[in-house]
Design a protein around this motif. Sequence first.
Motif, PDB file in Angstrom:
ATOM      1  N   HIS A   1      25.747  39.632  31.885  1.00 46.25           N
ATOM      2  CA  HIS A   1      25.770  40.817  31.025  1.00 46.25           C
ATOM      3  C   HIS A   1      26.821  40.625  29.940  1.00 46.25           C
ATOM      4  O   HIS A   1      27.970  40.271  30.226  1.00 46.25           O
ATOM      5  N   ARG A   2      26.404  40.817  28.696  1.00 49.43           N
ATOM      6  CA  ARG A   2      27.295  40.715  27.539  1.00 49.43           C
ATOM      7  C   ARG A   2      28.054  39.403  27.511  1.00 49.43           C
ATOM      8  O   ARG A   2      29.266  39.361  27.225  1.00 49.43           O
TER       9      ARG A   2
ATOM     10  N   THR B   1      29.125  36.097  33.171  1.00 48.44           N
ATOM     11  CA  THR B   1      28.299  35.821  34.350  1.00 48.44           C
ATOM     12  C   THR B   1      29.166  35.855  35.597  1.00 48.44           C
ATOM     13  O   THR B   1      30.302  35.363  35.590  1.00 48.44           O
TER      14      THR B   1
ATOM     15  N   HIS C   1      32.519  45.482  30.064  1.00 48.77           N
ATOM     16  CA  HIS C   1      31.872  46.731  29.665  1.00 48.77           C
ATOM     17  C   HIS C   1      32.885  47.788  29.223  1.00 48.77           C
ATOM     18  O   HIS C   1      32.513  48.916  28.897  1.00 48.77           O
TER      19      HIS C   1
ATOM     20  N   PRO D   1      23.628  50.142  29.839  1.00 50.11           N
ATOM     21  CA  PRO D   1      23.145  48.750  29.905  1.00 50.11           C
ATOM     22  C   PRO D   1      23.776  47.967  31.063  1.00 50.11           C
ATOM     23  O   PRO D   1      23.126  47.115  31.665  1.00 50.11           O
ATOM     24  N   PHE D   2      25.039  48.277  31.364  1.00 54.31           N
ATOM     25  CA  PHE D   2      25.715  47.617  32.487  1.00 54.31           C
ATOM     26  C   PHE D   2      25.024  47.962  33.809  1.00 54.31           C
ATOM     27  O   PHE D   2      24.743  47.085  34.622  1.00 54.31           O
TER      28      PHE D   2
ATOM     29  N   ALA E   1      21.796  46.178  34.296  1.00 49.94           N
ATOM     30  CA  ALA E   1      21.953  44.753  34.589  1.00 49.94           C
ATOM     31  C   ALA E   1      22.322  44.492  36.043  1.00 49.94           C
ATOM     32  O   ALA E   1      21.960  43.458  36.606  1.00 49.94           O
TER      33      ALA E   1
END
Length: 208
Positions: free
Chosen positions: A15-16, A19, A74, A81-82, A85
């Motif tokens: 995410h973003r 990893t 985040h 979105p977090f 994911a």
Amino acid sequence: MTYQRPAYEEVTIAHRGNTVSLRPSLRAAATLEACHGFPALFRALDDCNLTIISEIILSASVIRQDAAAFLCGHAGKPLFPFFLAVRQPLAELLDMFRPAPDPKAKHATGKPVPWPDFYQALYTQATGFLGWTPENAWNATPTEIDRAYAAHIDKLKAIHGSADDTVASEQDNAYTPERLKEIDELGYDPAFDRDGLNVLRSKIARRA
């Protein structure tokens, strides 16, 4: 597509640009279950409970620094979105805190065992029966310990025989009415070690 539990149990979340790899170790399973219980852990995913979700990620992380960086990614950004994911991968991780079903295992009919007692039993099997170090036991997954212990029992049965074999042998040698009739017709018991008795009598005679 139907989800298939992987043979090597590990979950990777991206995410973003960050990893994190998570392992359903016995340590993570026992710690999180003791703190929250399975219902609350799964409910935290549905409720998007950031505190408990962060705790799951930190407890199960393979490299804790990666988990910290992942959670910091985040900060100051929208959380939706977090949550999108992490929710499904974490649900798979929680499911791996329970040993994968063994198709060869007999259906259990005993009384349900509380999870803390079950995890303690797995630890005992790993360290006491399999000879693993405490660190190896805590880092292994419940499935790995369960499978290794089952293989260990199969090995012992192959070497020493099983209780079922003993029962079958005793049943074969049982003096049923048919067996007694056979002995009467033969005039002797085929299972009786007559030569061994004669050897024993000779030894006793020499000592007299």
